[in-house]
Design a protein around this motif. Structure first.
Motif, PDB file in Angstrom:
ATOM      1  N   THR A 146     -29.660  19.909  -4.895  1.00 31.06           N
ATOM      2  CA  THR A 146     -30.218  20.802  -3.887  1.00 31.06           C
ATOM      3  C   THR A 146     -29.201  21.881  -3.540  1.00 31.06           C
ATOM      4  OG1 THR A 146     -29.459  19.223  -2.218  1.00 31.06           O
ATOM      5  CG2 THR A 146     -31.780  19.138  -2.834  1.00 31.06           C
ATOM      6  N   SER A 147     -29.690  23.007  -3.056  1.00 27.21           N
ATOM      7  CA  SER A 147     -28.811  24.105  -2.667  1.00 27.21           C
ATOM      8  C   SER A 147     -28.330  23.911  -1.234  1.00 27.21           C
ATOM      9  CB  SER A 147     -29.568  25.430  -2.773  1.00 27.21           C
ATOM     10  OG  SER A 147     -30.583  25.503  -1.776  1.00 27.21           O
ATOM     11  N   PRO A 148     -27.256  24.601  -0.827  1.00 23.68           N
ATOM     12  CA  PRO A 148     -26.824  24.524   0.573  1.00 23.68           C
ATOM     13  C   PRO A 148     -27.916  24.937   1.552  1.00 23.68           C
ATOM     14  CG  PRO A 148     -25.101  25.512  -0.779  1.00 23.68           C
ATOM     15  CD  PRO A 148     -26.307  25.372  -1.657  1.00 23.68           C
ATOM     16  N   VAL A 149     -28.763  25.889   1.166  1.00 22.74           N
ATOM     17  CA  VAL A 149     -29.852  26.318   2.044  1.00 22.74           C
ATOM     18  C   VAL A 149     -30.827  25.165   2.272  1.00 22.74           C
ATOM     19  CG1 VAL A 149     -31.810  27.884   2.287  1.00 22.74           C
ATOM     20  CG2 VAL A 149     -29.645  28.731   1.357  1.00 22.74           C
ATOM     21  N   GLN A 150     -31.153  24.442   1.214  1.00 23.76           N
ATOM     22  CA  GLN A 150     -32.052  23.296   1.365  1.00 23.76           C
ATOM     23  C   GLN A 150     -31.431  22.204   2.235  1.00 23.76           C
ATOM     24  OE1 GLN A 150     -32.628  22.819  -2.987  1.00 23.76           O
ATOM     25  NE2 GLN A 150     -34.822  22.754  -2.532  1.00 23.76           N
ATOM     26  N   LEU A 151     -30.125  21.983   2.096  1.00 26.39           N
ATOM     27  CA  LEU A 151     -29.458  20.958   2.907  1.00 26.39           C
ATOM     28  C   LEU A 151     -29.382  21.367   4.373  1.00 26.39           C
ATOM     29  CD1 LEU A 151     -26.589  19.813   0.513  1.00 26.39           C
ATOM     30  CD2 LEU A 151     -28.775  18.690   0.988  1.00 26.39           C
ATOM     31  N   LEU A 152     -29.257  22.655   4.646  1.00 26.96           N
ATOM     32  CA  LEU A 152     -29.312  23.121   6.032  1.00 26.96           C
ATOM     33  C   LEU A 152     -30.686  22.855   6.628  1.00 26.96           C
ATOM     34  CD1 LEU A 152     -27.378  26.510   5.716  1.00 26.96           C
ATOM     35  CD2 LEU A 152     -26.614  24.495   6.980  1.00 26.96           C
ATOM     36  N   LEU A 153     -31.729  23.065   5.823  1.00 29.47           N
ATOM     37  CA  LEU A 153     -33.083  22.762   6.291  1.00 29.47           C
ATOM     38  C   LEU A 153     -33.231  21.272   6.557  1.00 29.47           C
ATOM     39  CD1 LEU A 153     -36.060  23.482   6.804  1.00 29.47           C
ATOM     40  CD2 LEU A 153     -36.447  23.241   4.343  1.00 29.47           C
ATOM     41  N   LEU A 154     -32.723  20.435   5.655  1.00 31.66           N
ATOM     42  CA  LEU A 154     -32.759  18.983   5.859  1.00 31.66           C
ATOM     43  C   LEU A 154     -32.111  18.612   7.183  1.00 31.66           C
ATOM     44  CD1 LEU A 154     -31.922  16.221   3.266  1.00 31.66           C
ATOM     45  CD2 LEU A 154     -30.708  16.272   5.432  1.00 31.66           C
ATOM     46  N   THR A 155     -30.959  19.187   7.452  1.00 32.99           N
ATOM     47  CA  THR A 155     -30.238  18.891   8.691  1.00 32.99           C
ATOM     48  C   THR A 155     -31.009  19.361   9.913  1.00 32.99           C
ATOM     49  OG1 THR A 155     -28.154  19.162   7.486  1.00 32.99           O
ATOM     50  CG2 THR A 155     -28.042  19.191   9.890  1.00 32.99           C
ATOM     51  N   ALA A 156     -31.592  20.556   9.825  1.00 35.76           N
ATOM     52  CA  ALA A 156     -32.323  21.115  10.965  1.00 35.76           C
ATOM     53  C   ALA A 156     -33.505  20.254  11.357  1.00 35.76           C
ATOM     54  CB  ALA A 156     -32.786  22.534  10.624  1.00 35.76           C
ATOM     55  N   VAL A 157     -34.163  19.630  10.389  1.00 36.23           N
ATOM     56  CA  VAL A 157     -35.321  18.788  10.685  1.00 36.23           C
ATOM     57  C   VAL A 157     -34.897  17.388  11.103  1.00 36.23           C
ATOM     58  CG1 VAL A 157     -37.432  17.781   9.743  1.00 36.23           C
ATOM     59  CG2 VAL A 157     -36.765  20.107   9.093  1.00 36.23           C
ATOM     60  N   GLU A 158     -33.865  16.858  10.451  1.00 37.97           N
ATOM     61  CA  GLU A 158     -33.495  15.463  10.676  1.00 37.97           C
ATOM     62  C   GLU A 158     -32.903  15.224  12.059  1.00 37.97           C
ATOM     63  OE1 GLU A 158     -31.100  11.777   8.524  1.00 37.97           O
ATOM     64  OE2 GLU A 158     -30.931  13.805   7.723  1.00 37.97           O
ATOM     65  N   ILE A 159     -32.097  16.132  12.550  1.00 39.58           N
ATOM     66  CA  ILE A 159     -31.407  15.902  13.831  1.00 39.58           C
ATOM     67  C   ILE A 159     -32.390  15.684  14.982  1.00 39.58           C
ATOM     68  CG2 ILE A 159     -29.869  16.917  15.543  1.00 39.58           C
ATOM     69  CD1 ILE A 159     -28.476  15.843  13.021  1.00 39.58           C
ATOM     70  N   PRO A 160     -33.408  16.544  15.196  1.00 41.92           N
ATOM     71  CA  PRO A 160     -34.352  16.263  16.290  1.00 41.92           C
ATOM     72  C   PRO A 160     -35.090  14.933  16.115  1.00 41.92           C
ATOM     73  CG  PRO A 160     -34.564  18.533  15.543  1.00 41.92           C
ATOM     74  CD  PRO A 160     -33.678  17.847  14.556  1.00 41.92           C
ATOM     75  N   LEU A 161     -35.453  14.595  14.870  1.00 41.78           N
ATOM     76  CA  LEU A 161     -36.121  13.316  14.641  1.00 41.78           C
ATOM     77  C   LEU A 161     -35.194  12.151  14.958  1.00 41.78           C
ATOM     78  CD1 LEU A 161     -38.117  13.968  11.342  1.00 41.78           C
ATOM     79  CD2 LEU A 161     -39.035  13.656  13.648  1.00 41.78           C
ATOM     80  N   PHE A 162     -33.916  12.293  14.608  1.00 46.08           N
ATOM     81  CA  PHE A 162     -32.955  11.251  14.950  1.00 46.08           C
ATOM     82  C   PHE A 162     -32.860  11.072  16.461  1.00 46.08           C
ATOM     83  CE2 PHE A 162     -28.669  10.584  16.614  1.00 46.08           C
ATOM     84  CZ  PHE A 162     -28.428   9.286  16.178  1.00 46.08           C
ATOM     85  N   VAL A 163     -32.801  12.164  17.197  1.00 47.89           N
ATOM     86  CA  VAL A 163     -32.679  12.081  18.663  1.00 47.89           C
ATOM     87  C   VAL A 163     -33.898  11.392  19.271  1.00 47.89           C
ATOM     88  CG1 VAL A 163     -32.545  13.445  20.777  1.00 47.89           C
ATOM     89  CG2 VAL A 163     -31.150  14.083  18.806  1.00 47.89           C
ATOM     90  N   VAL A 164     -35.077  11.742  18.789  1.00 46.18           N
ATOM     91  CA  VAL A 164     -36.302  11.112  19.306  1.00 46.18           C
ATOM     92  C   VAL A 164     -36.322   9.622  18.978  1.00 46.18           C
ATOM     93  CG1 VAL A 164     -38.809  11.026  19.069  1.00 46.18           C
ATOM     94  CG2 VAL A 164     -37.654  13.235  19.252  1.00 46.18           C
ATOM     95  N   ASN A 165     -35.986   9.279  17.735  1.00 40.52           N
ATOM     96  CA  ASN A 165     -35.977   7.866  17.345  1.00 40.52           C
ATOM     97  C   ASN A 165     -34.919   7.091  18.124  1.00 40.52           C
ATOM     98  OD1 ASN A 165     -36.806   5.712  15.215  1.00 40.52           O
ATOM     99  ND2 ASN A 165     -34.576   5.740  15.118  1.00 40.52           N
TER     100      ASN A 165
END
Length: 473
Positions: A146-165
């Motif tokens: 994956t590219s760095p841009v894709q990994l930034l997107l992964l991080t942007a989505v995962e962090i809020p889901l982690f906080v909610v969980n």
């Protein structure tokens, strides 16, 4: 022959990073402060100052240890590929910084937004680092593909889901999980596997020609493992609620890591037909005890920690030997770094172990009952928190065991579903996508020195010089 660079990378990556930093500058200037507005109604802000000094004395030593784990330990551990060493360390550096910044914002508004501002303390930064770890672990499942841009997107989505969980399993299920085994390791593992399954490439059923290691890259990766091994007791103990619980968590984590390391050497030699040791096992299974014991490190006996460490390392070693090929072939999950073996399997073992301890263990043996650990308020007169299974007056060991199992199920569902959604987003054509020929290659993203040994060469040339089999971490 020259490599085909992606022209959109020059546009997307710097523009995205500048936009993100601009947004964070605005948010931090508008909402973050060191001074609690509620103290304006007091004659003195001595309480706030004392809390800051307590954080500096009690948390900062652990904060430094976690820092080393994130930036040095994980970075070096991900540098095992011959042609993707820069990507393993530098991209980890990038994602870790963004993940921590984004976590501070998300957690700040979710937990700490009061009187129109967010009071920033060292503990908040530490909690953001714990959230950031999830993105780094998940990214390991798709490392080099994956590219760095894709990994930034992964991080942007995962962090809020982690906080909610994390909020769900703590506020509603009151899970016992001092080291984040469920909240961090299991969540990040199955989130990453969900992404990996969506990004499955049939062309990678067989090993990619650039998935090669060298003795130097394996040594760097093993050095990263040792960094993580040394500082893991800090990771598992910093959030313990009392000094006594913190002391037990430190000692138990060391015991689990030590017993797991010895077991790893034994298992690695046993698995190989010629009795040789595998660096794949040493780089991973020696850490599995730290993952597994985190859920109950502040409660179990030394013998329990020792046992969990052994079982976790056995599961991790066998996972690399048998389960990873099965997942890739049958389930279509290409787990590049083997995060399921290091974080998923030991995490499940640790959670099951915590249920056994809760149901069968003498919970008051060490002077701190499960009841008091679960409902330790910290503020005199604070009302007990109500959850789905009752409050402190109706607490029983059986209820707590049910809490643990329910939290595990919720975490599994939220993380896997979130990973699937994130994988679909990462497939959008508007994001930079490396071609399969450019997987595991630094030169697509970095200025690679001519004499670095990572200079791009053709697949035909690689096939002639392919000396070392694929390593997972």
């Amino acid at each position: 022959m020259s490599i085909a660079f992606l022209p959109s990378l020059r546009c997307q990556l710097p523009v995205l990073l500048f936009l993100l930093q601009g947004a964070f500058i605005a948010v931090f200037n508008l909402f973050f402060t060191f001074e609690d507005p509620s103290t304006h109604f007091d004659t003195s802000n001595a309480t706030t100052t004392a809390e800051g000094l307590d954080d500096l004395e009690n948390i900062f030593p652990f904060f430094k240890d976690v820092h080393i784990m994130l930036f040095a330990g994980l970075g070096l551990m991900l540098s095992f590929l011959k042609l993707y060493g820069f990507g393993g360390i530098a991209v980890n550096f990038l994602i870790a910084n963004f993940a921590i910044q984004w976590s501070m914002v998300v957690q700040g508004f979710f937990y700490h937004f009061r009187h129109g501002v967010i009071v920033l303390k060292l503990r908040n930064v530490l909690e953001a680092e714990f959230a950031g770890v999830t993105a780094l672990i998940s990214a390991g499942a798709v490392l080099g593909r994956t590219s760095p841009v894709q990994l930034l997107l992964l991080t942007a989505v995962e962090i809020p889901l982690f906080v909610v969980n994390d909020w769900l399993i703590n506020e509603y299920f009151h899970i016992i999980d001092v080291g984040g085994t469920v909240a961090i390791h299991i969540f990040s593992c199955y989130f990453g596997l969900g992404v990996a399954q969506i990004l499955y490439r049939p062309s990678l059923r067989k090993r990619h020609l650039k998935e090669v290691t060298t003795s130097n890259t394996d040594l760097l990766s093993l050095l990263g493992t040792i960094f993580l091994w040394i500082f893991w007791p800090s990771f598992n103990s910093v959030l313990a609620k009392t000094r006594e619980a913190q002391h037990r968590a430190i000692v138990n984590t060391f015991l689990a890591l030590s017993s797991g390391t010895i077991t790893t050497f034994a298992m690695s030699s046993l698995i190989d037909k010629q009795g040789r040791l595998s660096l794949v096992h040493l780089q991973n299974a020696s850490l599995a005890g730290g993952v597994a014991v985190g859920v109950s490190a502040d409660l179990i006996s030394p013998g329990g920690a020792f046992t969990i460490g052994c079982l976790a390392s056995i599961s991790c070693s066998l996972g690399f030997q048998y389960l990873s090929p099965f997942l890739a072939k049958k389930i279509k999950v290409q787990d590049q770094c083997g995060i399921h073996n290091l974080h998923g399997l030991p995490g499940i073992i640790g959670t099951v172990g915590s249920i056994v301890v809760i149901l069968l263990g003498p919970v008051d043996t060490f002077g701190l009952s499960l009841h008091e650990t679960l409902y330790h308020d910290g503020l005199e007169g604070q009302q007990p928190t109500l959850g789905l299974f009752g409050n402190r007056e109706t607490w029983t060991a059986q209820r707590q065991a049910l809490h643990q199992a329910a939290a595990l199920g919720v975490t599994f569902g939220v993380s896997l579903f979130g990973g699937y959604i994130t994988g679909l987003l990462m497939r959008f054509p508007c994001f930079v996508h490396p071609s399969k020929d450019d997987f595991f290659d630094d030169q697509l993203y970095f200025q690679v020195p001519e004499d670095s040994g990572t200079k791009w060469i053709s697949n035909e040339e690689l096939q002639k010089h392919l000396l070392v089999p694929l390593k997972h971490i």
